[in-house]
Write a protein that holds these residues in place. Structure first.
Motif, PDB file in Angstrom:
ATOM      1  N   ILE A 200      -6.555   0.547  -3.045  1.00 46.67           N
ATOM      2  CA  ILE A 200      -7.049   0.590  -4.428  1.00 46.67           C
ATOM      3  C   ILE A 200      -8.171   1.617  -4.553  1.00 46.67           C
ATOM      4  CG2 ILE A 200      -8.236  -0.731  -6.221  1.00 46.67           C
ATOM      5  CD1 ILE A 200      -6.785  -3.225  -5.184  1.00 46.67           C
ATOM      6  N   SER A 201      -9.064   1.651  -3.584  1.00 47.03           N
ATOM      7  CA  SER A 201     -10.186   2.592  -3.611  1.00 47.03           C
ATOM      8  C   SER A 201      -9.695   4.031  -3.516  1.00 47.03           C
ATOM      9  CB  SER A 201     -11.150   2.297  -2.457  1.00 47.03           C
ATOM     10  OG  SER A 201     -11.702   1.002  -2.577  1.00 47.03           O
TER      11      SER A 201
ATOM     12  N   VAL B 218      -1.870  -5.696  -2.121  1.00 41.80           N
ATOM     13  CA  VAL B 218      -2.410  -4.337  -2.018  1.00 41.80           C
ATOM     14  C   VAL B 218      -3.829  -4.434  -1.467  1.00 41.80           C
ATOM     15  CG1 VAL B 218      -3.017  -2.233  -3.255  1.00 41.80           C
ATOM     16  CG2 VAL B 218      -0.994  -3.560  -3.943  1.00 41.80           C
ATOM     17  N   SER B 219      -4.137  -3.617  -0.478  1.00 42.32           N
ATOM     18  CA  SER B 219      -5.452  -3.685   0.156  1.00 42.32           C
ATOM     19  C   SER B 219      -6.521  -3.029  -0.709  1.00 42.32           C
ATOM     20  CB  SER B 219      -5.414  -3.010   1.527  1.00 42.32           C
ATOM     21  OG  SER B 219      -5.304  -1.598   1.379  1.00 42.32           O
ATOM     22  N   LYS B 220      -7.764  -3.407  -0.477  1.00 44.32           N
ATOM     23  CA  LYS B 220      -8.888  -2.801  -1.192  1.00 44.32           C
ATOM     24  C   LYS B 220      -9.023  -1.326  -0.846  1.00 44.32           C
ATOM     25  CE  LYS B 220     -11.539  -7.115  -1.528  1.00 44.32           C
ATOM     26  NZ  LYS B 220     -12.796  -7.816  -1.159  1.00 44.32           N
ATOM     27  N   VAL B 221      -8.670  -0.966   0.383  1.00 44.14           N
ATOM     28  CA  VAL B 221      -8.728   0.438   0.800  1.00 44.14           C
ATOM     29  C   VAL B 221      -7.768   1.278  -0.038  1.00 44.14           C
ATOM     30  CG1 VAL B 221      -8.269   2.046   2.683  1.00 44.14           C
ATOM     31  CG2 VAL B 221      -9.437  -0.105   3.150  1.00 44.14           C
TER      32      VAL B 221
ATOM     33  N   ASP C  38       0.841  -1.201   0.000  1.00 42.28           N
ATOM     34  CA  ASP C  38       0.000   0.000   0.000  1.00 42.28           C
ATOM     35  C   ASP C  38       0.873   1.247   0.000  1.00 42.28           C
ATOM     36  OD1 ASP C  38      -2.084  -1.737   0.126  1.00 42.28           O
ATOM     37  OD2 ASP C  38      -2.985  -0.915   1.945  1.00 42.28           O
ATOM     38  N   PHE C  39       1.936   1.202   0.781  1.00 40.21           N
ATOM     39  CA  PHE C  39       2.877   2.325   0.812  1.00 40.21           C
ATOM     40  C   PHE C  39       3.413   2.625  -0.574  1.00 40.21           C
ATOM     41  CE2 PHE C  39       7.448   3.312   0.749  1.00 40.21           C
ATOM     42  CZ  PHE C  39       7.402   4.614   1.226  1.00 40.21           C
TER      43      PHE C  39
ATOM     44  N   TRP D 178      -7.419   9.678  -8.540  1.00 42.26           N
ATOM     45  CA  TRP D 178      -7.168   9.926  -9.957  1.00 42.26           C
ATOM     46  C   TRP D 178      -8.442  10.282 -10.711  1.00 42.26           C
ATOM     47  CZ3 TRP D 178      -2.713  11.343 -11.478  1.00 42.26           C
ATOM     48  CH2 TRP D 178      -1.569  10.866 -10.857  1.00 42.26           C
ATOM     49  N   THR D 179      -9.569   9.768 -10.273  1.00 40.26           N
ATOM     50  CA  THR D 179     -10.846  10.173 -10.864  1.00 40.26           C
ATOM     51  C   THR D 179     -11.112  11.641 -10.580  1.00 40.26           C
ATOM     52  OG1 THR D 179     -11.771   7.941 -10.635  1.00 40.26           O
ATOM     53  CG2 THR D 179     -13.334   9.767 -10.910  1.00 40.26           C
TER      54      THR D 179
END
Length: 268
Positions: free
Chosen positions: A126-127, A121-124, A48-49, A133-134
């Motif tokens: 990725i979200s 990589v955690s779902k958090v 994640d980092f 970026w959106t």
């Protein structure tokens, strides 16, 4: 007419501090890369980092490059803060950002080729990355019709500040859960801290010369970046040397995988 330096000595000191900070921050990426290579493992390095760090440095590169190279955006900056104010981005800022994106991407590449245990990589994460970026794309669409480019790059500057504020948290939490910093290079942290302190000093030198604090709040991202870096680096230093001290060889090849501890490495 844009401003210039009042003191040649302070200008030289500004450049020296900036480039020393650049080399410290730039070299800070290599201890982790070499550690991964030596161990043939990325166990202990939080993914994640890395993902959040890539978003952070990409955003910072966009901000630095745009403000440093674009006369149009520089004109908008002077219209907002005054013609006498210096552009708060130096060549070393651009060079550092470009180098940081490249080295972070290479470290991510190591994740795919070396032992990584059960880490992912955690779902958090990725979200968060998807939302950021959106939002950046939406801001680009909003800024385009009226050429509000200074506002747009300020958005990217805000993104990098936000990413800096949260990117270290997964690694710090993982170290806490594992009660170990094995796999996480302290050399990276020591050089990172050096760069943060010198970067803040560079901005102080410019303020002394210009008799103003505008460069601190005119480039609030750079100011907060230095403060955030110092804070989290101190946290990691305490973890490594005080809370979870390790023997000299515990980061070497004899400890490529930590099968018991990797069950607890998913980031929050």
């Amino acid at each position: 007419m844009s401003s210039s330096w009042n003191s040649v000595g302070l200008e030289v000191l500004y450049q020296v501090l900036g480039w020393v900070a650049f080399f410290a921050w730039s070299f800070s990426f290599y201890p982790q890369v070499f550690l991964n290579f030596r161990r043939k493992s990325v166990v202990g390095l939080n993914f994640d980092f890395l993902v959040l760090n890539l978003t952070k440095h990409s955003s910072y590169l966009i901000y630095n490059a745009a403000l440093f190279f674009s006369p149009f955006i520089q004109r908008q900056y002077h219209e907002k803060y005054g013609d006498k104010e210096m552009i708060p981005v130096a060549a070393n800022d651009v060079a550092f950002s470009l180098h940081a994106v490249a080295l972070t991407a290479f470290t991510l590449f190591q994740v795919f080729i070396y032992e990584r245990g059960n880490q992912k990589v955690s779902k958090v994460c990725i979200s968060i990355s998807a939302i950021v970026w959106t939002a950046a794309i939406v801001c680009l669409i909003v800024a385009w019709p009226k050429s509000n480019w200074l506002w747009l790059i300020d958005v990217f500057n805000s993104i990098q500040v936000g990413m800096t504020a949260i990117k270290y948290i997964p690694q710090a939490v993982m170290n806490f859960r594992r009660k170990s910093t094995i796999g996480w290079s302290i050399g990276n942290i020591l050089l990172d801290l050096t760069g943060g302190v010198l970067n803040f000093g560079q901005m102080g030198v410019q303020s002394i010369d210009q008799h103003t604090l505008v460069n601190f709040y005119g480039n609030i991202g750079k100011t907060l970046l230095s403060l955030e870096v110092v804070f989290f680096d101190v946290v990691f230093i305490i973890q490594h040397y005080v809370l979870y001290p390790v023997k000299r060889d515990e980061n070497d090849n004899d400890y490529p995988i930590l099968p018991i501890e990797v069950k607890h490495v998913e980031a929050v």
